[in-house]
Design a protein around this motif. Structure first.
Motif, PDB file in Angstrom:
ATOM      1  N   GLN A  98       0.829  -1.208   0.000  1.00  0.00           N
ATOM      2  CA  GLN A  98       0.000   0.000   0.000  1.00  0.00           C
ATOM      3  C   GLN A  98       0.868   1.265   0.000  1.00  0.00           C
ATOM      4  OE1 GLN A  98      -3.193   0.191  -0.418  1.00  0.00           O
ATOM      5  NE2 GLN A  98      -3.784  -1.933  -0.162  1.00  0.00           N
ATOM      6  N   ILE A  99       1.975   1.234   0.736  1.00  0.00           N
ATOM      7  CA  ILE A  99       2.907   2.369   0.721  1.00  0.00           C
ATOM      8  C   ILE A  99       3.407   2.607  -0.699  1.00  0.00           C
ATOM      9  CG2 ILE A  99       5.220   3.121   1.429  1.00  0.00           C
ATOM     10  CD1 ILE A  99       4.683   1.832   4.158  1.00  0.00           C
ATOM     11  N   LEU A 100       3.793   1.536  -1.357  1.00  0.00           N
ATOM     12  CA  LEU A 100       4.303   1.641  -2.726  1.00  0.00           C
ATOM     13  C   LEU A 100       3.252   2.242  -3.659  1.00  0.00           C
ATOM     14  CD1 LEU A 100       6.871   0.852  -4.324  1.00  0.00           C
ATOM     15  CD2 LEU A 100       5.734  -1.291  -4.899  1.00  0.00           C
ATOM     16  N   ARG A 101       2.009   1.793  -3.513  1.00  0.00           N
ATOM     17  CA  ARG A 101       0.920   2.305  -4.346  1.00  0.00           C
ATOM     18  C   ARG A 101       0.688   3.790  -4.101  1.00  0.00           C
ATOM     19  NH1 ARG A 101      -4.488   3.059  -3.855  1.00  0.00           N
ATOM     20  NH2 ARG A 101      -4.586   2.215  -1.737  1.00  0.00           N
ATOM     21  N   GLU A 105       3.266   6.105  -5.620  1.00  0.00           N
ATOM     22  CA  GLU A 105       3.039   6.280  -7.058  1.00  0.00           C
ATOM     23  C   GLU A 105       1.820   7.155  -7.326  1.00  0.00           C
ATOM     24  OE1 GLU A 105       2.023   3.539 -10.990  1.00  0.00           O
ATOM     25  OE2 GLU A 105       3.342   2.751  -9.423  1.00  0.00           O
ATOM     26  N   GLU A 106       0.712   6.856  -6.698  1.00  0.00           N
ATOM     27  CA  GLU A 106      -0.533   7.583  -6.974  1.00  0.00           C
ATOM     28  C   GLU A 106      -0.434   9.065  -6.606  1.00  0.00           C
ATOM     29  OE1 GLU A 106      -3.775   5.667  -5.031  1.00  0.00           O
ATOM     30  OE2 GLU A 106      -3.818   3.968  -6.428  1.00  0.00           O
ATOM     31  N   ASN A 139       2.266  10.789  -6.590  1.00  0.00           N
ATOM     32  CA  ASN A 139       3.418  11.387  -7.263  1.00  0.00           C
ATOM     33  C   ASN A 139       4.435  11.919  -6.254  1.00  0.00           C
ATOM     34  OD1 ASN A 139       4.850  11.982  -9.601  1.00  0.00           O
ATOM     35  ND2 ASN A 139       4.066  14.069  -9.710  1.00  0.00           N
ATOM     36  N   PHE A 140       4.708  11.108  -5.248  1.00  0.00           N
ATOM     37  CA  PHE A 140       5.722  11.468  -4.253  1.00  0.00           C
ATOM     38  C   PHE A 140       7.051  11.686  -4.981  1.00  0.00           C
ATOM     39  CE2 PHE A 140       8.765  10.899  -0.859  1.00  0.00           C
ATOM     40  CZ  PHE A 140       8.123  11.402   0.270  1.00  0.00           C
ATOM     41  N   PRO A 141       7.792  12.743  -4.637  1.00  0.00           N
ATOM     42  CA  PRO A 141       9.006  13.084  -5.397  1.00  0.00           C
ATOM     43  C   PRO A 141      10.159  12.116  -5.147  1.00  0.00           C
ATOM     44  CG  PRO A 141       8.752  14.566  -3.532  1.00  0.00           C
ATOM     45  CD  PRO A 141       7.505  13.746  -3.575  1.00  0.00           C
ATOM     46  N   VAL A 142      10.039  10.922  -5.725  1.00  0.00           N
ATOM     47  CA  VAL A 142      11.046   9.875  -5.545  1.00  0.00           C
ATOM     48  C   VAL A 142      12.149  10.034  -6.586  1.00  0.00           C
ATOM     49  CG1 VAL A 142      11.475   7.393  -5.610  1.00  0.00           C
ATOM     50  CG2 VAL A 142       9.353   8.266  -4.593  1.00  0.00           C
ATOM     51  N   THR A 166       6.342  -3.537  -9.252  1.00  0.00           N
ATOM     52  CA  THR A 166       6.310  -2.486 -10.279  1.00  0.00           C
ATOM     53  C   THR A 166       6.047  -1.132  -9.643  1.00  0.00           C
ATOM     54  OG1 THR A 166       5.488  -4.072 -11.900  1.00  0.00           O
ATOM     55  CG2 THR A 166       5.211  -1.741 -12.416  1.00  0.00           C
ATOM     56  N   PHE A 167       6.832  -0.129 -10.035  1.00  0.00           N
ATOM     57  CA  PHE A 167       6.644   1.243  -9.577  1.00  0.00           C
ATOM     58  C   PHE A 167       6.758   2.167 -10.782  1.00  0.00           C
ATOM     59  CE2 PHE A 167       8.299   5.299  -7.845  1.00  0.00           C
ATOM     60  CZ  PHE A 167       7.246   5.608  -6.992  1.00  0.00           C
TER      61      PHE A 167
END
Length: 347
Positions: free
Chosen positions: A21-24, A27-28, A30-33, A50-51
């Motif tokens: 859920q953190i990974l999702r 992505e959703e 648009n965290f500045p990774v 997948t990210f």
């Protein structure tokens, strides 16, 4: 969220129920990774997730994994956090920990952004995410506490099996199939994975979450009691909890009774809840409108309904609080803390 600077992020426990859920969310939203590291135990290392359309290989978490990491989001169990969180801090990361490892440590802020985000900026490298059932309760009660004060809280929880992880979800599904087929029903996980005795969860209600303490309360109940006091910064508030596991896949529900210090009207309370950040009021009893676990799943807010005055206590207030325990109760609260820290650094 938009931000010019990017950050190196590590997710520890990336293959678990909360980690996915953190990974999702990263992505959703648009965290500045800049660079993403997905970390896990040796058992899950090598898995591919997948990210943003890119395949990322999960690596085994080691102290060296945190070199160059800005934010490390931990959700792999307390033992892993105790082993590696301080290693991450020593390498310059801010750790947001979703386990019970550091919640009551004096030098570790215990943060729900809608309640006490200011405490996050006092961190010494580690910020603790509260227990899922505590988060949704304090988020809903905080506007009432700020306006009228709170003297006492009595809460009974109806907690979904997803709070015990992906294996508990599968166990409930399998038990339900067996029960409907007239076959023997055997529990494999609940109420407590580390204890020898297991109970049927399908079509059942189990009044135990975590291990019993010497005072007759379970560890989950004591978490709610102690964490609420710490988050509110008030040791005088009286808190009592009964935590119950129910055969629901996802979404924790709570029946909460509070006694306020000042007089209130129901209209005032509902207006506060309707305006509170991260809270959605669903309270239309004449149309059977109230929060449901099924409706909260996949949503970020805490939902409140059945708001009513006690019939015998003038300052007594009842309400029903529901939230997705994997999102606001865990993954979203952690990502939300990181987002708020970034926004503050840009000011």
């Amino acid at each position: 969220m938009t931000n010019q600077r990017t950050y190196n992020v590590a997710v520890v426990g990336a293959t678990g129920a909360v980690g996915t859920q953190i990974l999702r969310l990263l992505e959703e939203r648009n965290f500045p990774v800049n660079q993403l590291k997905l970390l896990s135990s040796a058992r899950s290392a090598g898995a591919k997730l997948t990210f943003k359309g890119q395949e990322v290989t999960v690596q085994e978490a080691t102290p060296e994994s945190f070199e160059g990491v800005d934010f490390a989001l931990f959700s792999a169990g307390g033992s892993v956090s105790k082993l590696l969180a301080k290693e991450a801090v020593q390498r310059g990361a801010v750790v947001i920990d979703n386990t019970n490892a550091f919640r009551m440590a004096q030098d570790v802020p215990l943060v729900v952004p809608e309640v006490n985000m200011d405490k996050a900026f006092e961190n010494q490298g580690i910020i603790a995410n509260p227990n899922c059932s505590t988060i949704q309760m304090v988020a809903a009660l905080n506007p009432i506490r700020e306006k009228f004060g709170i003297d006492r809280i009595i809460v009974s929880t109806y907690q979904a099996v997803s709070g015990a992880g992906a294996r508990a979800i599968n166990d409930l599904v399998n038990q339900t199939k067996s029960a409907l087929a007239g076959e023997e029903v055997r529990g494999e996980i609940l109420p407590v994975g580390s204890l020898p005795k297991k109970h049927q969860m399908a079509f059942n209600v189990v009044p135990q979450i975590d291990v019993f303490q010497d005072n007759g309360f379970t560890l989950e109940e004591m978490k709610m009691i102690n964490e609420t006091k710490k988050i509110f910064g008030d040791d005088t508030v009286k808190v009592s909890a009964t935590c119950v596991r129910v055969p629901v896949l996802n979404g924790h529900s709570e029946s909460v009774y509070v006694e306020t210090k000042e007089d209130f009207t129901i209209e005032e309370v509902k207006e506060l809840l309707a305006q509170a950040p991260g809270v959605t009021l669903v309270d239309v009893p004449e149309e059977q409108g109230y929060p449901l676990a099924t409706d909260s799943t996949g949503k970020l807010d805490v939902f409140v309904g059945r708001v009513r005055k006690d019939v015998s206590e003038p300052r007594g207030l009842h309400m029903w609080i529901v939230s997705d325990n994997l999102l606001k109760g865990a993954a979203w609260n952690a990502v939300q803390i990181a987002e708020q820290m970034i926004l503050k650094s840009d000011e």
